[in-house]
Design an enzyme around this catalytic site. Sequence first.
Site, PDB file in Angstrom:
ATOM      1  N   LYS A  99      -0.651  -4.323  -2.925  1.00  0.00           N
ATOM      2  CA  LYS A  99      -1.958  -3.812  -2.491  1.00  0.00           C
ATOM      3  C   LYS A  99      -2.131  -2.408  -3.042  1.00  0.00           C
ATOM      4  CE  LYS A  99      -4.868  -2.375   1.346  1.00  0.00           C
ATOM      5  NZ  LYS A  99      -5.257  -1.116   0.716  1.00  0.00           N
TER       6      LYS A  99
ATOM      7  N   ASP B 233       9.964   5.198 -10.398  1.00  0.00           N
ATOM      8  CA  ASP B 233       9.506   5.758 -11.676  1.00  0.00           C
ATOM      9  C   ASP B 233      10.249   7.034 -12.047  1.00  0.00           C
ATOM     10  OD1 ASP B 233       7.781   3.666 -11.747  1.00  0.00           O
ATOM     11  OD2 ASP B 233       5.939   4.848 -11.882  1.00  0.00           O
TER      12      ASP B 233
ATOM     13  N   SER C 222       0.810  -1.215   0.000  1.00  0.00           N
ATOM     14  CA  SER C 222       0.000   0.000   0.000  1.00  0.00           C
ATOM     15  C   SER C 222       0.849   1.274   0.000  1.00  0.00           C
ATOM     16  CB  SER C 222      -0.943  -0.053   1.214  1.00  0.00           C
ATOM     17  OG  SER C 222      -1.864   0.999   1.197  1.00  0.00           O
TER      18      SER C 222
END
Length: 523
Positions: A313, A299, A288
């Site tokens: 998750k 990224d 999460s």
Amino acid sequence: MKKYIFSAIACLLIINVFAQSIQNDKNNNPLRKLQLAVMAVKSLYVDTVQTDKLVEDGIRGMLNELDPHSAYTTAKETKAFTEQLQGSFEGIGVQFNISNDTLIVVQPVNNGPSEKVGIMAGDRIVSVNDTAISGVKMTREAIVKRLRGPKGSKVKLGVQRRGIKDRLTFVVTRDKIPLTTVDVSYMIRPQVGYVRIESFGETTYDELMAALEKLKQQGMTKLILDLQDNGGGYLKSAADIANEFLSRGNLIVYTQGRRVPKQEFTARGNGKYQDLPLYVLINEYSASAAEIVSGAMQDHDRGTIIGRRSFGKGLVQRPVEFEDGSMMRITIAHYYTPVGRNIQKPYAKGDKEGYEMDIEKRFKHGELYHKDSIHFADSLKFQTLRLKRTVYGGGGIMPDEFVPLDTTRTTPFYRQLWGKSIVLNAAFKYNDSQRKKLRKRYPTFEQFKNGFVVPDEVLNGIVAEAKKDKITYKDEKEWQRTIPMLQLQLKSLIARDLWGMSECYQILNENNPIVLKAIELAK
């Protein structure tokens, strides 16, 4: 008899009215159908039923057919869950353990209400407001309920202390007790700081900033951010933390669902650590909010992600609160990383058991031991935003530097000892009986870290205790393989009880392959 017949007929008439209203409703309203079902069971079922429980079971059954993270919690469960995320509760401020049906103080919270009145590590709390809690088989939950209470309220504690014959009495004024989520921070190497975030709560960002400022003053020029075993928490905390390391306008995460519009979280450009070399640690239990932070760093090519593929998750829950304090958390959207990777791993609706077995499947498939065992479809390939490196979607965050799980460090015998809490109990009992001697012999943690060796009698005691539970090692070879990990865990647990969590991890981290890999890269 006539009265009973009349009541039954009245119930049937009412139910028939409801049934008729459903039949007359052209839309065949499913909510009325549910009302009729509850009323029918309440009125006609052969045994007495609790309507509240009936409704709760109905809600749970409904949510069980959805995704694995939509859930219902009772008022008591909701309160415990909320306290953990909000970062505080109201009570007397002690860490404690229960041994032989007795509450023993491990450590009073620093500058907390118990420490202020003189309660010490090793004290036995035997009564609360003249009610005995020792030797009466009281559950941990019942004891906690008696110790906690509104801020400002007073509680009288009866205490037995080693070396003092008479029982001591302390009146403690309850207060707000902080629950820390940034539980470990220290300089792991010259110029290299280490911070462990246990979960993402309301106070996590402030805790992290305080820890980083302290490390910066100690000469930190590189940071290892440990998110291993971090199950997540508040999205806002994750976004605020990611903001500290990213440039203005950098996308951190976005959410999107069927009935909720796309929402983007971007860096504001006011982060203090935008140029700090960063190493983020994750494993199969990082989930999460931990995946939001690690995904954003990866990224944007902002840091090196080290460890094993994270849990996966990526579902956003919205709380629906009920008047009785219970809560339903229902999934409304997905999390996506800046390049568009869906963090959520695949699942089948209604199959929570299969979902929960995913980690076990990774063990069996060899993914945790061999990077080559992890296969991604070409359709799941993405490119990072700056360096155009290939990263993968399909659930979880795949690290840049894979560190396999080292199965040689534990044995079946050790896993049974740990599972039965025999190691934890042995460390606690030793600490409790030797606390003064240990403090005298090792005035500082550095002296303890460099000089303490777990005595053989503690290891022998563990073997004897295990035999009572019919747990034995296969042969001498397995026992010899078990000893190093046993000594490591015992030493770290003793350090935790004597000093704190940071000292515990200073011992554990020197044998953690993922941490050691980060140290190697930081050099």
